[in-house]
Motif scaffolding. Structure first.
Motif, PDB file in Angstrom:
ATOM      1  N   LYS A  14       0.670  -1.437  -0.089  1.00 45.84           N
ATOM      2  CA  LYS A  14       0.123  -0.125  -0.091  1.00 45.84           C
ATOM      3  C   LYS A  14       0.785   1.262  -0.146  1.00 45.84           C
ATOM      4  O   LYS A  14       1.949   1.275   0.588  1.00 45.84           O
ATOM      5  N   SER A  15       0.302   2.249  -0.506  1.00 41.80           N
ATOM      6  CA  SER A  15       1.006   3.570  -0.336  1.00 41.80           C
ATOM      7  C   SER A  15       1.447   4.000   0.695  1.00 41.80           C
ATOM      8  O   SER A  15       0.358   3.749   1.832  1.00 41.80           O
ATOM      9  N   GLY A  16       2.629   4.643   1.032  1.00 42.97           N
ATOM     10  CA  GLY A  16       3.082   5.200   2.387  1.00 42.97           C
ATOM     11  C   GLY A  16       3.839   4.038   3.219  1.00 42.97           C
ATOM     12  O   GLY A  16       4.313   4.345   4.113  1.00 42.97           O
ATOM     13  N   MET A  17       3.597   2.703   2.833  1.00 43.14           N
ATOM     14  CA  MET A  17       4.110   1.651   3.651  1.00 43.14           C
ATOM     15  C   MET A  17       5.722   1.700   3.621  1.00 43.14           C
ATOM     16  O   MET A  17       6.517   2.254   2.753  1.00 43.14           O
ATOM     17  N   SER A  18       6.140   1.352   4.889  1.00 43.20           N
ATOM     18  CA  SER A  18       7.734   0.892   4.823  1.00 43.20           C
ATOM     19  C   SER A  18       7.685  -0.540   4.716  1.00 43.20           C
ATOM     20  O   SER A  18       7.207  -1.395   5.194  1.00 43.20           O
ATOM     21  N   ILE A  19       8.807  -0.967   3.708  1.00 42.43           N
ATOM     22  CA  ILE A  19       9.169  -2.304   3.424  1.00 42.43           C
ATOM     23  C   ILE A  19      10.535  -2.752   3.634  1.00 42.43           C
ATOM     24  O   ILE A  19      11.623  -1.938   3.058  1.00 42.43           O
ATOM     25  N   GLY A  20      10.523  -3.882   4.057  1.00 42.73           N
ATOM     26  CA  GLY A  20      11.988  -4.395   4.316  1.00 42.73           C
ATOM     27  C   GLY A  20      11.977  -5.652   3.439  1.00 42.73           C
ATOM     28  O   GLY A  20      11.119  -6.279   3.147  1.00 42.73           O
ATOM     29  N   LEU A  21      13.382  -6.061   3.053  1.00 46.47           N
ATOM     30  CA  LEU A  21      13.589  -7.237   2.178  1.00 46.47           C
ATOM     31  C   LEU A  21      14.468  -8.373   2.833  1.00 46.47           C
ATOM     32  O   LEU A  21      15.705  -7.919   3.305  1.00 46.47           O
ATOM     33  N   GLY A  22      14.079  -9.505   2.717  1.00 43.49           N
ATOM     34  CA  GLY A  22      15.264 -10.460   3.099  1.00 43.49           C
ATOM     35  C   GLY A  22      15.618 -11.221   1.426  1.00 43.49           C
ATOM     36  O   GLY A  22      14.909 -11.260   0.628  1.00 43.49           O
ATOM     37  N   GLY A  23      16.828 -11.618   1.497  1.00 45.29           N
ATOM     38  CA  GLY A  23      17.420 -11.957   0.022  1.00 45.29           C
ATOM     39  C   GLY A  23      16.533 -13.204  -0.198  1.00 45.29           C
ATOM     40  O   GLY A  23      16.136 -14.151   0.409  1.00 45.29           O
ATOM     41  N   SER A  24      15.885 -13.137  -1.389  1.00 44.79           N
ATOM     42  CA  SER A  24      15.176 -14.317  -1.824  1.00 44.79           C
ATOM     43  C   SER A  24      15.036 -14.139  -3.573  1.00 44.79           C
ATOM     44  O   SER A  24      14.775 -13.276  -3.971  1.00 44.79           O
ATOM     45  N   THR A  25      15.610 -15.425  -4.137  1.00 50.86           N
ATOM     46  CA  THR A  25      15.502 -15.634  -5.546  1.00 50.86           C
ATOM     47  C   THR A  25      13.905 -15.736  -5.894  1.00 50.86           C
ATOM     48  O   THR A  25      13.718 -15.018  -7.262  1.00 50.86           O
ATOM     49  N   SER A  26      13.311 -16.176  -4.896  1.00 56.08           N
ATOM     50  CA  SER A  26      11.730 -16.394  -5.425  1.00 56.08           C
ATOM     51  C   SER A  26      11.099 -15.139  -5.395  1.00 56.08           C
ATOM     52  O   SER A  26      10.395 -14.891  -6.525  1.00 56.08           O
TER      53      SER A  26
END
Length: 198
Positions: free
Chosen positions: A33-45
């Motif tokens: 959603k607009s305005g969200m904060s998002i983190g990432l884990g390493g993922s080929t998928s």
């Protein structure tokens, strides 16, 4: 598959089954959603379904992208830390057992930490090749399949960067976890009827 999804619901997950990578991508986008904060884990998928490129190029979110080229190791670590305190954390998994446990190993531990506690929601993309019978099978898959392929991937990257690839052998799997959902519907599972990732 319906019985499996019911088991996952009983375990506290918000599980979904889709046939293709394209369906997985479209469903994944509904959680962003607009305005969200998002983190990432390493993922080929996550990359294979197109979701990584999507969030990198989305301008109305705050993305803590530790994979951005040209950032320092200090900034990389800072983004990993911030990524586990976000509205949504996006990652894959090394294995998902038929009784509802996520089995994983990490080098730095940000992904397994986020799965356990931190982000308000976690979205996990799971290819059918990641589904195993038991935790023991999950750890076997992790060491015999996922770790081997990830070491190969990291070694190639290290060689490109002029580094000694042998450091990757110790760093790929330092933190081992198997977990079941605790807070209902916090962990969203998008299970894809295709082979994805390692």
């Amino acid at each position: 598959m319906n019985e499996f999804l019911e088991t996952l619901k009983d375990c506290g997950y918000d599980p979904h089954f889709v046939k293709t990578k394209e369906e997985a991508f479209e469903l994944s986008k509904t959680y962003i959603k607009s305005g969200m904060s998002i983190g990432l884990g390493g993922s080929t998928s996550v990359s294979q379904i197109g979701l990584l490129d999507y969030v990198i190029n989305k301008n109305d979110i705050t993305l803590y992208n530790q994979y951005e080229k040209g950032i320092s190791m200090e900034e990389n670590t800072n983004r990993r830390r911030k990524g586990i305190l976000t509205d949504l954390y996006i990652c894959g998994t090394n294995a998902l057992t038929k009784d509802g446990k996520l089995v994983n190993a990490d080098g730095s531990g940000n992904r397994v930490a986020a799965l356990i506690f931190g982000p308000k929601k976690v979205l996990v993309v799971v290819g059918k090749n990641k589904i195993v019978d038991s935790v023991e099978d999950g750890f076997k898959r992790l060491m015999d399949v996922a770790a081997v392929k990830n070491i190969d991937r990291m070694n190639s990257k290290s060689i490109e960067m002029g580094k000694d690839p042998r450091h990757n052998l110790d760093n790929i799997a330092n933190k081992f976890t198997y977990i079941k959902a605790d807070e209902k519907d916090r962990i969203v599972l998008i299970i894809v009827d295709e082979e994805l990732g390692f």
